[in-house]
Each structure stands twice: as C-alpha cells, then as structure tokens.
Design an enzyme around this catalytic site. Structure first.
Site, PDB file in Angstrom:
ATOM      1  N   THR A  55      -5.981   2.621  -6.550  1.00  0.00           N
ATOM      2  CA  THR A  55      -7.231   2.573  -5.787  1.00  0.00           C
ATOM      3  C   THR A  55      -8.015   3.858  -5.996  1.00  0.00           C
ATOM      4  O   THR A  55      -7.528   4.954  -5.707  1.00  0.00           O
ATOM      5  CB  THR A  55      -6.927   2.343  -4.297  1.00  0.00           C
ATOM      6  OG1 THR A  55      -6.220   1.115  -4.179  1.00  0.00           O
ATOM      7  CG2 THR A  55      -8.204   2.266  -3.474  1.00  0.00           C
ATOM      8  N   SER A 104       0.827  -1.216   0.000  1.00  0.00           N
ATOM      9  CA  SER A 104       0.000   0.000   0.000  1.00  0.00           C
ATOM     10  C   SER A 104       0.857   1.260   0.000  1.00  0.00           C
ATOM     11  O   SER A 104       1.936   1.281   0.586  1.00  0.00           O
ATOM     12  CB  SER A 104      -0.886  -0.007   1.248  1.00  0.00           C
ATOM     13  OG  SER A 104      -1.428   1.266   1.480  1.00  0.00           O
ATOM     14  N   HIS A 132     -13.875  -2.086  -1.098  1.00  0.00           N
ATOM     15  CA  HIS A 132     -12.894  -1.778  -0.049  1.00  0.00           C
ATOM     16  C   HIS A 132     -13.265  -2.500   1.255  1.00  0.00           C
ATOM     17  O   HIS A 132     -13.075  -1.979   2.351  1.00  0.00           O
ATOM     18  CB  HIS A 132     -12.842  -0.255   0.178  1.00  0.00           C
ATOM     19  CG  HIS A 132     -11.482   0.269   0.558  1.00  0.00           C
ATOM     20  ND1 HIS A 132     -10.640   0.873  -0.341  1.00  0.00           N
ATOM     21  CD2 HIS A 132     -10.823   0.291   1.739  1.00  0.00           C
ATOM     22  CE1 HIS A 132      -9.529   1.249   0.287  1.00  0.00           C
ATOM     23  NE2 HIS A 132      -9.616   0.911   1.550  1.00  0.00           N
ATOM     24  N   TYR A 187      -2.209   5.308  -3.929  1.00  0.00           N
ATOM     25  CA  TYR A 187      -3.125   6.409  -3.658  1.00  0.00           C
ATOM     26  C   TYR A 187      -2.525   7.572  -4.419  1.00  0.00           C
ATOM     27  O   TYR A 187      -1.415   8.000  -4.142  1.00  0.00           O
ATOM     28  CB  TYR A 187      -3.217   6.692  -2.155  1.00  0.00           C
ATOM     29  CG  TYR A 187      -4.097   5.710  -1.411  1.00  0.00           C
ATOM     30  CD1 TYR A 187      -5.348   5.372  -1.908  1.00  0.00           C
ATOM     31  CD2 TYR A 187      -3.688   5.127  -0.220  1.00  0.00           C
ATOM     32  CE1 TYR A 187      -6.173   4.473  -1.234  1.00  0.00           C
ATOM     33  CE2 TYR A 187      -4.504   4.229   0.460  1.00  0.00           C
ATOM     34  CZ  TYR A 187      -5.744   3.910  -0.056  1.00  0.00           C
ATOM     35  OH  TYR A 187      -6.550   3.017   0.597  1.00  0.00           O
ATOM     36  N   LYS A 217      -8.648  -0.352  -8.893  1.00  0.00           N
ATOM     37  CA  LYS A 217      -9.301  -1.030  -7.756  1.00  0.00           C
ATOM     38  C   LYS A 217     -10.442  -0.174  -7.217  1.00  0.00           C
ATOM     39  O   LYS A 217     -10.290   1.035  -7.047  1.00  0.00           O
ATOM     40  CB  LYS A 217      -8.261  -1.271  -6.655  1.00  0.00           C
ATOM     41  CG  LYS A 217      -8.802  -1.905  -5.383  1.00  0.00           C
ATOM     42  CD  LYS A 217      -7.650  -2.311  -4.461  1.00  0.00           C
ATOM     43  CE  LYS A 217      -8.109  -2.962  -3.171  1.00  0.00           C
ATOM     44  NZ  LYS A 217      -8.530  -2.017  -2.142  1.00  0.00           N
TER      45      LYS A 217
HETATM   46  C1  FNR Z   1      -7.593  -1.783   3.613  1.00  0.00           C
HETATM   47  N1  FNR Z   1      -7.744  -1.664   2.237  1.00  0.00           N
HETATM   48  C2  FNR Z   1      -6.869  -0.860   1.530  1.00  0.00           C
HETATM   49  N2  FNR Z   1      -6.961  -0.774   0.168  1.00  0.00           N
HETATM   50  C3  FNR Z   1      -6.092  -0.029  -0.535  1.00  0.00           C
HETATM   51  O1  FNR Z   1      -6.198   0.019  -1.755  1.00  0.00           O
HETATM   52  N3  FNR Z   1      -5.083   0.641   0.109  1.00  0.00           N
HETATM   53  C4  FNR Z   1      -4.922   0.606   1.453  1.00  0.00           C
HETATM   54  O2  FNR Z   1      -4.018   1.208   2.002  1.00  0.00           O
HETATM   55  C5  FNR Z   1      -5.861  -0.144   2.205  1.00  0.00           C
HETATM   56  N4  FNR Z   1      -5.770  -0.201   3.558  1.00  0.00           N
HETATM   57  C6  FNR Z   1      -6.605  -1.033   4.276  1.00  0.00           C
HETATM   58  C7  FNR Z   1      -6.436  -1.138   5.649  1.00  0.00           C
HETATM   59  C8  FNR Z   1      -7.210  -2.037   6.378  1.00  0.00           C
HETATM   60  C9  FNR Z   1      -6.999  -2.173   7.854  1.00  0.00           C
HETATM   61  C10 FNR Z   1      -8.182  -2.831   5.705  1.00  0.00           C
HETATM   62  C11 FNR Z   1      -9.010  -3.843   6.451  1.00  0.00           C
HETATM   63  C12 FNR Z   1      -8.368  -2.694   4.350  1.00  0.00           C
HETATM   64  C13 FNR Z   1      -8.771  -2.451   1.512  1.00  0.00           C
HETATM   65  C14 FNR Z   1      -8.228  -3.804   1.093  1.00  0.00           C
HETATM   66  O3  FNR Z   1      -7.269  -3.680   0.093  1.00  0.00           O
HETATM   67  C15 FNR Z   1      -9.344  -4.708   0.538  1.00  0.00           C
HETATM   68  O4  FNR Z   1     -10.040  -4.041  -0.492  1.00  0.00           O
HETATM   69  C16 FNR Z   1     -10.368  -5.162   1.599  1.00  0.00           C
HETATM   70  O5  FNR Z   1      -9.739  -5.374   2.838  1.00  0.00           O
HETATM   71  C17 FNR Z   1     -11.023  -6.433   1.113  1.00  0.00           C
HETATM   72  O6  FNR Z   1     -12.037  -6.817   1.961  1.00  0.00           O
HETATM   73  P1  FNR Z   1     -11.866  -7.923   3.118  1.00  0.00           P
HETATM   74  O7  FNR Z   1     -11.110  -9.106   2.552  1.00  0.00           O
HETATM   75  O8  FNR Z   1     -11.141  -7.257   4.253  1.00  0.00           O
HETATM   76  O9  FNR Z   1     -13.278  -8.229   3.441  1.00  0.00           O
END
Ligand code: FNR
Length: 378
Positions: A169, A119, A275, A143, A251
C-alpha cells in the site's frame, strides 16, 4: 438462490442484505469511536461521495434472449483461480469491531474460497490469521517499514505462513486528515490491538530499548515512525522483489503515469484505489481513473479495483471498465461487527448473489470478457 429459497420459506437473514443499510445497522452495535473509525473518511468526505457518484454515472444496458441461465463468476487473478472476482480488502485493527477480529474474517473468506488480504495493521498476528484461514487463499498487505531487516522479517513470516500475493500500500505513508477520529480522540493504532504484526516480530522487538510490555506507547510510536514518511521512490521496488517470490501488487494507484511506472517496474498488478476516500480529501473517484489506467497498462499487469464497491452492479461496472477483480472494504467490516464470521459471510454471499443475478439479468453469462459495451455513461 439459497437466500431466495430461505426468504420464500419465510426465513429472515441475520441482518440486512441491503448494502445501503449496513452502515446504519453496524452503527447500532458499535461504540462511536470504532464505528466512526471504520465509516469515516478524509476531510469533508468528498472523496467517499465521489466514489459513489462515479458508479451512479454509469448504467448497465441489459441484453435479452442470451440464455444466461447458467452464470460463471469464476475468474483467474494473478495466476489463481477464484470462485468470483472479489477479494476482501486489507482492513487493519479488526479487533475494534469484533473480538474474533481477523480470525473471523479469515475463516469466512476461506469458507467462500476468496482471498483475504491481511493488513500489516492487523490486530491478529500473521501466524494466527494464517491458521484461521486454513486452506483458504491468503494475500498479505505491507505497510513498508523503512528498516530493511524488519521489513524482510515480516515478509519472510508472511511467506512462511502461506501468503502468496504481496499487496504494497503506497497511499498511506501518513494517515489522512480524519476530523472525525480527531474529534472522538480515537485512533486505534496507539493501542496494542493495532500492532500485532510488528509486536510479534522478533527483529522489530530487537529494535526496541525496552520490551513492548514495559513501554507499549513508545513501542507503538517506534513502529508508526518506521512506516511513516516517504523518502523512497520507484527505484526502491527491487528490494521487495528480492524478498518476495510471488506476485507483487501496488495498492493506491490513481494516476495513469504511476500505473505506467508500476508496469515499467515489473510488478504483477496494481489496485486502482483511493483507500475508500480515507486519505486525500477532494481526490478523484477511483472509478473515474480506472478506464484510462486499464487501457494504458491492462495488457502489462493485472488491474484490480477498490473504493466504493457496494453492489453486484458495482462489480459489473468495475469489471466492464477494465478491472480484473474488486476488493471489498467497509461492507464486510460491518458484517464482522454485526455477526462475526457469519456476518462477514452473509455480507459477501449477498454481494455474490447480487452479482450473479445482475450479471444474468443483464444477459451476460460470465464475469470474464465484460467490456465497456456493457455500459452507457449517463
Ligand atoms: C482500510 N484500508 C486499509 N488499506 C490497507 O492497505 N491497509 C490497511 O490496514 C487498511 N485499513 C483500513 C481500515 C479501515 C477501517 C477501512 C475502512 C479501510 C483501505 C481498504 O483496504 C480499501 O482500500 C477501502 O476500504 C476500499 O473502499 P471501501 O470498499 O471501504 O469503500
């Protein structure tokens, strides 16, 4: 099968192999702020619940006497041969759950040969995370900063560090409404641990009036302001193509028209995702929009999926509904909290073992070529 052999021998795993119990086990080892930041979601949690309910509405219909003794989990995603259709989703600020943070996740993913998506909100710099992942496949999540030079610099560093796929994203140009974090007064991004990528970037640092050490809070706010807001449209995508020579994946796609626009823009893939329910409360379940999107654009780009994947059956369902591979989010973060690198490995291996058995017992030999005929809608 190794897990079964251990159990036959009376050996217990380090922590649960049951994905429905992972969250509760992680809660016991984490402080409330970090725990709720990871487990939490937008608003009332309706989107997170919808993600799970969507999986439950589909049932796998097993076939018999198909000789599925030997299964094939390996597949090709964006030109890369992977041992299984599973990718570790980008999750920022991993230092809030374990001191080894993204380094531990990178080592675990590399050991399994699966891509980890680093990330932009990582608590480990691009270079350190790359070193930890060794020869493992690595993808980078952006980002998208509104300062083109900062953006170009971060992308150049990611390319130089061996990241091959760029995941952009789109759904988080502002953080969603997250009452839990507000109530806890806990937002990790206002701490240095959530900003290692820009903080280690020379171009970003050159934009600051004082050094980040002198005025950390201002520097973090400056960064947040760079990635917040959305005054760009689909015509901005060529900038990324100019600065990235590998596959580009968008994404956060949920509408079929956006999927078409992505295909028209010539990107290589999309992640159908909400997300993990963390952005729009009351949003449609990601799985509910997957079939229509896969049908509309599946022959023009690669469709990946996340949001709510917990079990081997979930992976089978997502693939049958048109995904090429899935991304796993919270479960591996709980594994990281519970056992660092070994914990991540345990969670992902358990998912792969579950997938392997579910596929075989369903009478299917390969993750490739699964289609809607595998499922019925309840
Ligand atoms: C995320 N997600 C996320 N996505 C992204 O593109 N950049 C990021 O920095 C983050 N950070 C992040 C932190 C935390 C604590 C969580 C739980 C999630 C979203 C992640 O990539 C993904 O889309 C979801 O977590 C998928 O869903 P599930 O498997 O958690 O249900």
């Amino acid at each position: 099968s190794e897990l079964y052999l251990q159990a036959y021998g009376g050996t217990k795993p380090p922590f649960t192999t049951d994905p429905t119990r992972l969250e509760a086990e992680a809660e016991r080892v984490l402080d409330p702020g970090p725990f709720h930041y990871v487990a939490g979601d937008a608003g009332s949690g309706a989107t997170t619940r919808a993600n799970r309910e969507a999986f439950d509405r589909w049932g796998i219909v097993p076939r018999m006497l198909t000789d599925a003794t030997e299964r094939e989990l390996s597949t090709t995603v964006l030109g890369q041969t992977l041992p299984a259709p599973v990718v570790l989703a980008p999750v920022g600020v991993q230092s809030i759950v374990h001191t080894e943070a993204e380094r531990a996740t990178a080592r675990a993913a590399a050991g399994l040969g699966l891509p980890m998506v680093l990330s932009t909100a990582s608590s480990t710099s691009i270079e350190d995370a790359a070193a930890a992942s060794g020869d493992g496949p690595r993808w980078f999540q952006l980002y998208w900063p509104n300062d083109p030079d900062v953006c170009g610099s971060i992308l150049a560093r990611a390319r130089a560090s061996g990241y091959t796929v760029l995941v952009v994203t789109l759904d988080t140009w502002s953080l969603g409404w997250r009452p839990c974090d507000l109530d806890n007064g806990y937002l990790p991004f206002l701490k240095a641990e959530g900003t290692a990528v820009p903080f280690s970037d020379p171009v970003f640092r050159s934009r600051l009036d004082a050094s980040p050490e002198e005025d950390q809070a201002m520097a973090v706010l400056r960064w947040i302001s760079m990635i917040t807001g959305t005054d760009r449209g689909w015509d901005a995508l060529p900038f990324l193509r100019e600065h990235w020579d590998g596959p580009i994946v968008l994404k956060g796609i949920q509408h079929v028209d956006d999927a078409r626009l992505a295909a028209d823009a010539g990107v290589d893939g999309i992640v159908v995702s909400n997300h993990g329910g963390r952005q729009v409360d009351g949003a449609v379940a990601a799985l509910d929009v997957l079939p229509e999107i896969a049908t509309a654009v599946g022959d023009r780009l690669e469709v990946l999926f996340d949001s709510g994947v917990r079990t081997g059956a979930d992976v089978v369902k997502a693939l049958a509904l048109g995904a090429k591979a899935v991304l796993l989010g919270r479960p591996y973060v709980y594994g990281l909290a519970l056992g660092g690198e070994d914990g991540v490995r345990h969670v992902v291996r358990s998912l792969l073992a579950d997938l392997d058995l579910t596929l075989g017992l369903s009478g299917r030999r390969s993750v490739r070529g699964l289609g809607p005929e595998v499922l019925v809608r309840r």
